[in-house]
Design a protein around this motif. Structure first.
Motif, PDB file in Angstrom:
ATOM      1  N   ARG A 438     -28.755 -22.079  20.778  1.00 52.61           N
ATOM      2  CA  ARG A 438     -29.870 -21.155  20.974  1.00 52.61           C
ATOM      3  C   ARG A 438     -30.634 -21.475  22.257  1.00 52.61           C
ATOM      4  O   ARG A 438     -31.289 -20.597  22.817  1.00 52.61           O
ATOM      5  CB  ARG A 438     -30.813 -21.210  19.776  1.00 52.61           C
ATOM      6  CG  ARG A 438     -30.201 -20.653  18.497  1.00 52.61           C
ATOM      7  CD  ARG A 438     -31.245 -20.373  17.464  1.00 52.61           C
ATOM      8  NE  ARG A 438     -30.650 -19.787  16.264  1.00 52.61           N
ATOM      9  CZ  ARG A 438     -31.360 -19.288  15.264  1.00 52.61           C
ATOM     10  NH1 ARG A 438     -32.680 -19.295  15.316  1.00 52.61           N
ATOM     11  NH2 ARG A 438     -30.761 -18.772  14.194  1.00 52.61           N
ATOM     12  N   ILE A 439     -30.558 -22.727  22.679  1.00 55.98           N
ATOM     13  CA  ILE A 439     -31.296 -23.116  23.883  1.00 55.98           C
ATOM     14  C   ILE A 439     -30.440 -22.942  25.138  1.00 55.98           C
ATOM     15  O   ILE A 439     -30.906 -22.418  26.153  1.00 55.98           O
ATOM     16  CB  ILE A 439     -31.765 -24.590  23.766  1.00 55.98           C
ATOM     17  CG1 ILE A 439     -32.655 -24.763  22.528  1.00 55.98           C
ATOM     18  CG2 ILE A 439     -32.523 -25.014  25.018  1.00 55.98           C
ATOM     19  CD1 ILE A 439     -33.014 -26.204  22.222  1.00 55.98           C
ATOM     20  N   VAL A 440     -29.169 -23.367  25.069  1.00 51.07           N
ATOM     21  CA  VAL A 440     -28.337 -23.353  26.284  1.00 51.07           C
ATOM     22  C   VAL A 440     -27.222 -22.320  26.241  1.00 51.07           C
ATOM     23  O   VAL A 440     -26.573 -22.073  27.262  1.00 51.07           O
ATOM     24  CB  VAL A 440     -27.733 -24.754  26.559  1.00 51.07           C
ATOM     25  CG1 VAL A 440     -28.815 -25.803  26.641  1.00 51.07           C
ATOM     26  CG2 VAL A 440     -26.710 -25.135  25.494  1.00 51.07           C
ATOM     27  N   GLY A 441     -26.965 -21.727  25.063  1.00 51.95           N
ATOM     28  CA  GLY A 441     -25.931 -20.715  24.953  1.00 51.95           C
ATOM     29  C   GLY A 441     -24.595 -21.281  24.498  1.00 51.95           C
ATOM     30  O   GLY A 441     -24.192 -22.371  24.916  1.00 51.95           O
ATOM     31  N   TRP A 442     -23.891 -20.503  23.647  1.00 55.84           N
ATOM     32  CA  TRP A 442     -22.590 -20.944  23.130  1.00 55.84           C
ATOM     33  C   TRP A 442     -21.543 -21.129  24.226  1.00 55.84           C
ATOM     34  O   TRP A 442     -20.740 -22.074  24.159  1.00 55.84           O
ATOM     35  CB  TRP A 442     -22.075 -19.946  22.086  1.00 55.84           C
ATOM     36  CG  TRP A 442     -22.600 -20.187  20.709  1.00 55.84           C
ATOM     37  CD1 TRP A 442     -23.426 -19.387  19.993  1.00 55.84           C
ATOM     38  CD2 TRP A 442     -22.358 -21.328  19.884  1.00 55.84           C
ATOM     39  NE1 TRP A 442     -23.721 -19.944  18.777  1.00 55.84           N
ATOM     40  CE2 TRP A 442     -23.070 -21.134  18.665  1.00 55.84           C
ATOM     41  CE3 TRP A 442     -21.606 -22.502  20.043  1.00 55.84           C
ATOM     42  CZ2 TRP A 442     -23.052 -22.049  17.632  1.00 55.84           C
ATOM     43  CZ3 TRP A 442     -21.577 -23.415  19.004  1.00 55.84           C
ATOM     44  CH2 TRP A 442     -22.305 -23.200  17.820  1.00 55.84           C
ATOM     45  N   PRO A 443     -21.484 -20.261  25.239  1.00 53.24           N
ATOM     46  CA  PRO A 443     -20.430 -20.449  26.260  1.00 53.24           C
ATOM     47  C   PRO A 443     -20.466 -21.831  26.894  1.00 53.24           C
ATOM     48  O   PRO A 443     -19.421 -22.436  27.148  1.00 53.24           O
ATOM     49  CB  PRO A 443     -20.732 -19.341  27.275  1.00 53.24           C
ATOM     50  CG  PRO A 443     -21.415 -18.280  26.462  1.00 53.24           C
ATOM     51  CD  PRO A 443     -22.248 -19.009  25.469  1.00 53.24           C
ATOM     52  N   ARG A 444     -21.670 -22.336  27.136  1.00 55.10           N
ATOM     53  CA  ARG A 444     -21.773 -23.653  27.775  1.00 55.10           C
ATOM     54  C   ARG A 444     -21.301 -24.763  26.832  1.00 55.10           C
ATOM     55  O   ARG A 444     -20.653 -25.721  27.268  1.00 55.10           O
ATOM     56  CB  ARG A 444     -23.227 -23.886  28.175  1.00 55.10           C
ATOM     57  CG  ARG A 444     -23.399 -24.979  29.229  1.00 55.10           C
ATOM     58  CD  ARG A 444     -24.779 -24.913  29.815  1.00 55.10           C
ATOM     59  NE  ARG A 444     -25.036 -26.037  30.695  1.00 55.10           N
ATOM     60  CZ  ARG A 444     -26.229 -26.293  31.234  1.00 55.10           C
ATOM     61  NH1 ARG A 444     -27.250 -25.476  30.986  1.00 55.10           N
ATOM     62  NH2 ARG A 444     -26.399 -27.343  32.022  1.00 55.10           N
ATOM     63  N   LEU A 445     -21.589 -24.612  25.554  1.00 53.81           N
ATOM     64  CA  LEU A 445     -21.136 -25.626  24.597  1.00 53.81           C
ATOM     65  C   LEU A 445     -19.626 -25.562  24.403  1.00 53.81           C
ATOM     66  O   LEU A 445     -18.955 -26.595  24.309  1.00 53.81           O
ATOM     67  CB  LEU A 445     -21.839 -25.430  23.247  1.00 53.81           C
ATOM     68  CG  LEU A 445     -23.358 -25.591  23.235  1.00 53.81           C
ATOM     69  CD1 LEU A 445     -23.883 -25.431  21.812  1.00 53.81           C
ATOM     70  CD2 LEU A 445     -23.792 -26.938  23.793  1.00 53.81           C
ATOM     71  N   LYS A 446     -19.090 -24.343  24.312  1.00 50.28           N
ATOM     72  CA  LYS A 446     -17.655 -24.200  24.099  1.00 50.28           C
ATOM     73  C   LYS A 446     -16.847 -24.660  25.308  1.00 50.28           C
ATOM     74  O   LYS A 446     -15.686 -25.037  25.178  1.00 50.28           O
ATOM     75  CB  LYS A 446     -17.329 -22.746  23.772  1.00 50.28           C
ATOM     76  CG  LYS A 446     -17.809 -22.325  22.391  1.00 50.28           C
ATOM     77  CD  LYS A 446     -17.495 -20.864  22.097  1.00 50.28           C
ATOM     78  CE  LYS A 446     -17.972 -20.486  20.706  1.00 50.28           C
ATOM     79  NZ  LYS A 446     -17.724 -19.051  20.414  1.00 50.28           N
ATOM     80  N   ALA A 447     -17.456 -24.624  26.488  1.00 51.63           N
ATOM     81  CA  ALA A 447     -16.762 -25.105  27.693  1.00 51.63           C
ATOM     82  C   ALA A 447     -16.563 -26.615  27.653  1.00 51.63           C
ATOM     83  O   ALA A 447     -15.632 -27.144  28.268  1.00 51.63           O
ATOM     84  CB  ALA A 447     -17.537 -24.705  28.942  1.00 51.63           C
ATOM     85  N   GLU A 448     -17.439 -27.339  26.939  1.00 49.57           N
ATOM     86  CA  GLU A 448     -17.335 -28.806  26.828  1.00 49.57           C
ATOM     87  C   GLU A 448     -17.540 -29.205  25.367  1.00 49.57           C
ATOM     88  O   GLU A 448     -18.543 -29.829  25.027  1.00 49.57           O
ATOM     89  CB  GLU A 448     -18.370 -29.495  27.707  1.00 49.57           C
ATOM     90  CG  GLU A 448     -18.261 -29.227  29.196  1.00 49.57           C
ATOM     91  CD  GLU A 448     -19.329 -29.971  29.977  1.00 49.57           C
ATOM     92  OE1 GLU A 448     -19.192 -31.212  30.129  1.00 49.57           O
ATOM     93  OE2 GLU A 448     -20.295 -29.330  30.393  1.00 49.57           O
ATOM     94  N   PRO A 449     -16.616 -28.878  24.486  1.00 50.86           N
ATOM     95  CA  PRO A 449     -16.841 -29.121  23.048  1.00 50.86           C
ATOM     96  C   PRO A 449     -17.001 -30.592  22.703  1.00 50.86           C
ATOM     97  O   PRO A 449     -17.823 -30.949  21.852  1.00 50.86           O
ATOM     98  CB  PRO A 449     -15.603 -28.507  22.390  1.00 50.86           C
ATOM     99  CG  PRO A 449     -14.566 -28.436  23.475  1.00 50.86           C
ATOM    100  CD  PRO A 449     -15.327 -28.218  24.744  1.00 50.86           C
ATOM    101  N   GLU A 450     -16.213 -31.457  23.331  1.00 54.69           N
ATOM    102  CA  GLU A 450     -16.302 -32.884  22.992  1.00 54.69           C
ATOM    103  C   GLU A 450     -17.627 -33.466  23.458  1.00 54.69           C
ATOM    104  O   GLU A 450     -18.271 -34.246  22.740  1.00 54.69           O
ATOM    105  CB  GLU A 450     -15.131 -33.640  23.616  1.00 54.69           C
ATOM    106  CG  GLU A 450     -13.783 -33.272  23.008  1.00 54.69           C
ATOM    107  CD  GLU A 450     -12.644 -34.073  23.623  1.00 54.69           C
ATOM    108  OE1 GLU A 450     -12.920 -34.932  24.480  1.00 54.69           O
ATOM    109  OE2 GLU A 450     -11.486 -33.832  23.233  1.00 54.69           O
ATOM    110  N   ALA A 451     -18.059 -33.104  24.669  1.00 56.69           N
ATOM    111  CA  ALA A 451     -19.338 -33.600  25.169  1.00 56.69           C
ATOM    112  C   ALA A 451     -20.485 -33.060  24.327  1.00 56.69           C
ATOM    113  O   ALA A 451     -21.452 -33.781  24.040  1.00 56.69           O
ATOM    114  CB  ALA A 451     -19.512 -33.208  26.635  1.00 56.69           C
ATOM    115  N   ALA A 452     -20.393 -31.801  23.894  1.00 53.46           N
ATOM    116  CA  ALA A 452     -21.437 -31.213  23.051  1.00 53.46           C
ATOM    117  C   ALA A 452     -21.521 -31.953  21.719  1.00 53.46           C
ATOM    118  O   ALA A 452     -22.621 -32.231  21.216  1.00 53.46           O
ATOM    119  CB  ALA A 452     -21.152 -29.736  22.827  1.00 53.46           C
TER     120      ALA A 452
END
Length: 1017
Positions: A438-452
């Motif tokens: 909700r803060i940074v957006g799903w696309p950014r999290l899905k681009a780096e799933p392990e880091a997220a």
């Protein structure tokens, strides 16, 4: 879940040719379970494997092992007697992660957390990259992968159902149309589409979908739509109100009301994850009150640790209830406000907000009376945030039951009468991820799933930490998530990094810390020394160097303010744990406030207490310091502790404390406490051996061995070589065990440590017996027996006597075996070692079996089996099952014998006892021959032969060859039969024992039967 891929460090690793891909796919579909050679061959070649199939499978597995080693997983593929096992954690395999998330979603559904469940299912479905095992050329794999594909579609349907329940029908129409194009026979999808269209005001389109469903199902499958679809069609025709969207049904009026005051701060935009708590608060404050509660003001008390989101929940609830309290909403942050003057000032604020313009009385009691008179009969909502004590709340409670009060506090304020408690805990991973999104957006999290995922772990489920991390990422769109996780990785700087524009995790924790009394503050700091996941209360007594009562008082203060979490352990005892971010702050305070000497002394007390308790548990179990060595490290004095209540059942206590004890060995090694380190590691050996915790056994022994080597501690080195040798022996790595025992014995002899010599020689003799070196075995057992008696190790004597008795039984010397076992039983009674009786009973059952006393053998083995299962001794269970299988074979109960031996085989494979695996297969082969099922017999006996040969078990290898000769005889393979018997003769000739001589005589008789009478002489 998609094309078969092996990902390492974010890059795709080339798997190899088609055969390697099929083998890997077949192993992955049975992850953490043994995949047999037959299953692998079927996957690669279907029903037509070549003659070299087994070799090709082994070659493929070797290639895959190299790939996994390059990826940092050298133990990923393990060899078993019947095949291979792919050993991966849930997080290493996308299908396992998917199943875990789906299970979480089902739990959330059961808890009526609909939005959470829908989000969790979206996360699970986002793992899919296409059809399962796409591109793997194998009909067998395709059939198994279809189960995964069906699970994907089932999860999708469940997510659609939840989205409809949440009123998201407009978003679903296009998705449902696409899904129906791909899956035209899924009747649930037709129903979902009809309902979504109807709720979008498209009644005609919804009915058209039902007609299309009827046509497709009738034309393609010859069936009518199910009752659910037909009922839905009728409801749409009738515009049934039950079909309306829940959001429409629950809408409220928006009339304007004039109310004063309106002091609530705004609610946060990214509020998430507290639906159940919100529902409970609203239910309590809006439901009709019982007669008993009708005259009392309702109080909601929200408690939880700092930064967990108590204030956010209170404000969101207050805003959602605002229209129910038309006479106003007042708010106060009570952080740091204490004493009568603070209460008087707070009441003055409230009275002015309520319109009192006259001069206020100075007397606190009069101000309280004025406030209660002013709010009498009003519908007023009061929010008191960050309360530290009941004294802040009680004076400002309204007297009118039409008012309501919401309080947040880090401690449970038990003195507030009639309060309804809401305990707020940290977020789970799925909710944490959704908050970040909700803060940074799903696309950014899905681009780096392990880091997220790592970022979520570092934030520990604390909403404040997640909000800060998200805000930092949102303000730096050029940052990769991995950059922030790199910064958070260091515990030293983690709290520094969790700070952004006035938001700070450290200050939230520090506020609670500063409110504690001195003793509780010191215990909080010292808790940073605890590296175990949780700990019992006595740990605090050791850290503080005080008695249990004072330590428990300090612990309860920390629990009250949520600096420690509690749970009830399996033993019924209360256990404590520290949240990761709170532990980081505790470490900062520890470094600032305690000297290095004070920290070292506290650590030694804690580890010394664990050693002393582990030592007492061992003594309680074995009747004394038997089969164990101890070092010179001082123990914590436990004279004032009730260790009986602390320990209870020794093996269960050791099992419950296992994680903490293993952590203690690790900490002792890191701190250079080599004497304590090896002593504790050796004390834990009996637990690891009985329970089969081989990974912990290896880790602790290797850590202690390295610590002893660094310190030049020769007794410690030898003790750990003995422990590692015993581990190798338990896992049937006999050459490694023999090497370790040889090295340990040299040191024990040089150090003149007689007890250490006895333990090592006893175990080395077992290897001799396995390798049929019976002369050396007897010499070593006799030598160890003399040494055990010299040092007074009664249970060491028991082990040796039972092992020697087994050999005497095999030699037919039954009276001598009986004498030895009687002596062993007497020693168990003398030591008070009850569990040792079952060890002796196992050998007694072999004596009974050899002398034809099958009933006695059966009863003894049933007792052993019952005891083994009670204490969780899987190795003992496997041996008892094997013995019972042999007894039932002798009784002629073939079906029962076969089932029991198959169970023994399964348990033996599970604990890695390859000797017993071979023996169980040998007996299963013998039963198959008795049934004239020579094909099955051959399979069992050949696998047993392979194991016996690998382990160097000459006598058993010869026994297996004799059985195999019967298989070849039945097949008319006379040359192979003769070769089997000749090879068995060669193996037996060099053993020189009565049992081998008996087998040689049988071979001579068999050979005579093979030679034509005309050619004799």
């Amino acid at each position: 879940m998609g094309p078969l891929e092996l990902i390492s460090d974010g890059r795709s690793v080339k798997i190899g040719g088609p055969r390697e891909r099929v083998v890997l796919a077949a192993l992955a579909l049975r992850v953490n379970r043994v995949t047999s050679f037959a299953q692998l061959m079927e996957a690669v070649w279907d029903d037509d494997p070549p003659l070299t199939a087994r070799g090709q499978i082994q070659s493929s597995v070797s290639a895959l092992r190299r790939l996994f080693t390059d990826c940092g997983l050298p133990e990923a593929i393990k060899t078993h007697a019947s095949g291979y096992l792919l050993n991966l954690s849930d997080d290493d395999l996308d299908s396992e992660r998917f199943s875990k998330l789906v299970a979480t979603a089902h739990q959330q559904i059961a808890e009526r957390r609909t939005a959470d469940a829908a989000a969790t299912l979206r996360m699970a479905l986002s793992l899919w990259r296409g059809p399962a095992m796409d591109g793997v050329q194998s009909d067998h794999v395709a059939r198994a992968a279809s189960v995964l594909d069906d699970g994907r579609l089932t999860a999708t349907e469940e997510r659609l159902r939840l989205d409809l329940e949440l009123g998201r029908h407009e978003e679903l129409v296009s998705e449902l149309l696409t899904l129906l194009t791909e899956n035209p026979w899924r009747e649930r999808l037709y129903g979902f589409l009809m309902l979504a269209l109807y709720r979008c005001g498209r009644q005609t389109d919804a009915l058209d979908v039902c007609r299309r469903a009827r046509a497709v199902l009738a034309n393609e499958m010859g069936i009518e739509p199910n009752q659910e679809l037909r009922g839905l069609e009728q409801a749409i025709l009738n515009r049934d109100p039950s079909l309306d969207s829940p959001s429409d049904a629950g809408s409220r009026g928006t009339g304007e009301h004039v109310a004063c005051p309106r002091q609530l701060p705004s609610s946060i935009a990214d509020f998430i994850g507290r639906d159940d708590h919100l529902a409970e608060i609203k239910r309590i404050l809006t439901d009709e009150q019982t007669d008993a509660a009708r005259y009392a003001v309702p109080v909601i008390a929200i408690s939880g640790r700092g930064a967990v989101g108590k204030s956010a929940l209170a404000l969101r609830a207050a805003h959602e209830l605002a229209e129910s309290y038309l006479d106003g909403h007042i708010y106060a942050d009570l952080r740091g406000l204490t004493g009568g003057n603070a209460t008087s000032a707070l009441l003055a604020r409230f009275l002015r907000a309520l319109g009192v313009e006259s001069v206020l009385p100075d007397d606190l009691a009069e101000r309280i009376e004025m406030f209660r008179s002013r709010v009498a009969g009003k519908r007023l909502l009061m929010v008191l945030d960050d309360v530290t004590s009941e004294e802040q709340v009680l004076p400002v409670l309204p007297g009118s039951p039409r008012c309501a009060v919401v309080v947040t506090s880090r401690a449970r304020l038990a003195g507030v009468p009639g309060a309804h408690w809401i305990d707020v805990d940290t977020f789970d991973d799925a909710t944490s991820m959704e908050m970040l999104a909700r803060i940074v957006g799903w696309p950014r999290l899905k681009a780096e799933p392990e880091a997220a995922a790592q970022l979520v772990t570092y934030c520990g489920g604390l909403p404040l930490a997640l909000r800060i991390a998200g805000a930092r990422l949102a303000s730096r769109p050029q940052w990769r998530i991995a950059e922030l996780t790199r910064r958070l990785k260091s515990e030293v700087r983690r709290l520094d990094e969790l700070s952004h524009r006035g938001l700070e995790v450290r200050s939230s924790i520090a506020l609670t810390y500063r409110s504690l009394p001195e003793q509780a503050q010191r215990l909080f700091r010292l808790c940073a020394l605890i590296k175990a996941p949780d700990f019992p209360g006595w740990t605090a007594a050791a850290l503080l160097n005080t008695d249990l009562r004072q330590a428990e008082d300090a612990l309860e203060r920390l629990v009250d303010v949520q600096m420690l979490d509690t749970k009830v352990g399996e033993d019924g005892q209360l256990r404590y744990s520290v949240h990761d971010l709170i532990r980081v702050y505790a470490q900062e305070c520890l470094t600032e406030s305690e000297t290095a000497e004070e920290r070292d002394a506290a650590l030694r007390r804690m580890l010394g207490a664990r050693l002393a308790l582990a030592e007492r548990a061992h003594r309680k179990e074995f009747g004394g310091d038997y089969t164990i060595l101890h070092g010179s490290e001082p123990r914590l004095d436990l004279a004032e502790w009730d260790t009986h209540d602390l320990i209870g059942c020794p093996m269960k206590w050791l099992d419950n404390e296992r994680a903490a004890l293993v952590s203690s060995v690790r900490q002792a090694a890191e701190a250079g406490m080599d004497e304590l380190c090896w002593d504790l590691a050796l004390t834990l050996m009996s637990l690891f051996e009985i329970k089969g915790y081989t990974d912990d056994w290896r880790e602790t022994s290797e850590l202690a061995h390295a610590a002893a080597v660094r310190a030049g501690n020769r007794v410690g080195i030898a003790a750990m070589l003995y422990s590692l040798g015993t581990l190798h022996m338990t896992q049937n790595h006999l050459a490694d065990a023999d090497h370790s025992f040889t090295s340990a014995l040299e040191i024990f002899e040089a150090e003149n440590n007689l007890h250490g010599q006895a333990l090592v020689v006893r175990n080395a003799a077992f290897i001799d017996s396995t390798w049929a070196r019976f002369g050396t075995m007897l010499a070593r057992y006799n030598s160890a027996l003399v040494k055990m008696r010299a040092v007074g190790d009664l249970i060491g004597e028991v082990h040796i006597l039972t092992s020697m008795a087994k050999f005497r039984v095999d030699e037919g010397e039954f009276d001598e075996a009986d004498r030895m076992l009687s002596g062993a039983l007497a020693l168990c009674g003398q030591a008070g070692y009850e569990r040792g009786v079952t060890h002796v009973q196992t050998s007694l059952s072999e004596l009974y079996l050899a002398t034809g006393q099958l009933g006695l053998a059966r009863r003894a083995l049933n007792d052993v089996l019952r005891t083994a299962r009670e204490i969780g001794n899987r190795v003992g269970e496997a041996h008892a099952l094997y013995g019972l299988g042999v007894v039932r074979r002798r009784e002629g109960r073939m079906d029962s014998a076969e089932a029991t031996l198959a169970h023994a085989l399964s348990v033996a494979e599970g604990v890695g006892d390859r000797i017993l695996v071979g023996q169980a297969r040998h007996m299963l082969g013998d039963i198959a021959i008795a049934r004239a099922d020579y094909a099955t017999a051959g399979k069992h006996i050949e696998q047993a032969m392979w194991l016996f040969e690998e382990l160097g078990m000459l006598l058993w290898q010869a026994k297996a060859l004799i059985l195999l000769s019967e298989v070849h005889d039945d097949a008319g393979e006379n040359e192979l039969m003769k070769a089997d018997l000749e090879q068995a003769r060669c193996l037996l000739a060099g053993i020189g024992a009565k049992q081998s001589d008996r087998l040689l005589r049988q071979l001579d008789e068999a050979r005579s039967a093979l030679v034509p009478e005309s050619s004799r002489g």
